[in-house]
Design an enzyme around this catalytic site. Structure first.
Site, short mmCIF file in Angstrom:
data_model
loop_
_atom_site.label_atom_id
_atom_site.label_comp_id
_atom_site.label_asym_id
_atom_site.label_seq_id
_atom_site.Cartn_x
_atom_site.Cartn_y
_atom_site.Cartn_z
N ALA A 212 78.72 -77.27 75.32
CA ALA A 212 78.15 -78.12 76.29
C ALA A 212 78.11 -77.12 77.63
CB ALA A 212 78.33 -79.42 76.66
N SER A 213 79.24 -76.47 77.95
CA SER A 213 79.60 -75.77 79.31
C SER A 213 78.93 -74.59 79.35
CB SER A 213 81.16 -75.35 79.05
OG SER A 213 81.42 -74.33 80.24
#
Length: 220
Positions: free
Chosen positions: A11-12
């Site tokens: 998700a980063s």
């Protein structure tokens, strides 16, 4: 060469920028997912590598690097077959560095103003002004791409990896208008055609999109 170990989460955007660099350089590495919700980044063994307890964190045979910009520059300098992704020429490098600082100081903060309240404070309403600020970012990137084919010059660099990773997150909240930002839209499509794009960024977006969509946010 000892196997590199990258700690992160899909998700980063910063993590995905490093995944793009690792795949572009065709480096073997192990990817270890850090469960931030379970606070695995605060465990002593992780803090011994990175006292800032952030992802991405790179372990290169006991040498630890954190912050995606530092990691990507290090990877190209140490393992790149050439310096094309992070030029040694001082003027060319200065432009790449400027774009990297723009990513961290402007683009990242602009997105964080939206994502932090959703992620940490469980808010569901996003002020319109914060979304409008994303459009200002698009305008600046369009200007960069009016000057050159890529974000930091005539050739692909790590600046492109950073910007495309974070832009793919930004588009969850404000899709790029191809009519308004034709060069930016064409650049996104061009980067998406890279043979390692799907592995480094494309297919990893699902976790990010699913998380923020689950917040059922509204723009007010």
């Amino acid at each position: 060469m000892e196997k590199l170990v990258l700690y992160g989460i899909d998700a980063s955007a910063p993590v995905r920028s490093v995944l793009l660099t690792l795949n572009a350089l065709e480096l073997p590495f192990e990817y270890k997912v850090v469960n931030l919700m379970a606070k695995e980044q605060l465990r002593p063994e992780f803090l011994s590598m990175n006292p800032l307890h952030t992802v991405p964190t790179l372990d290169d045979d006991g040498f630890y690097v954190y912050d995606s910009h530092a990691i990507n520059a290090y990877l190209v300098a140490k393992y790149g077959k050439d310096d094309s992704l992070y030029p040694k020429d001082l003027q060319q490098r200065a432009i790449v560095d400027q774009r990297l600082h723009y990513d961290s100081s402007v683009v990242g903060r602009t997105l964080r103003a939206i994502t932090f309240p959703l992620f940490r404070l469980n808010e569901t309403e996003i002020p319109r002004a914060r979304v409008d600020a994303l459009d200002d970012v698009y305008a600046t990137l369009e200007t960069f791409l009016t000057i050159n084919k890529y974000i930091a010059g005539k050739q692909l660099t790590i600046a492109d990896f950073h910007i495309v990773a974070i832009l793919s997150t930004i588009e969850i909240f404000l899709p790029v208008d191809a009519g308004k930002y034709a060069k930016l839209s064409a650049w996104i499509q061009r980067i998406a055609q890279l043979p390692y794009y799907a592995e480094g960024n494309g297919k990893r977006l699902e976790q990010c999109v699913a998380f923020f969509k689950s917040k059922q946010f509204t723009i007010v």
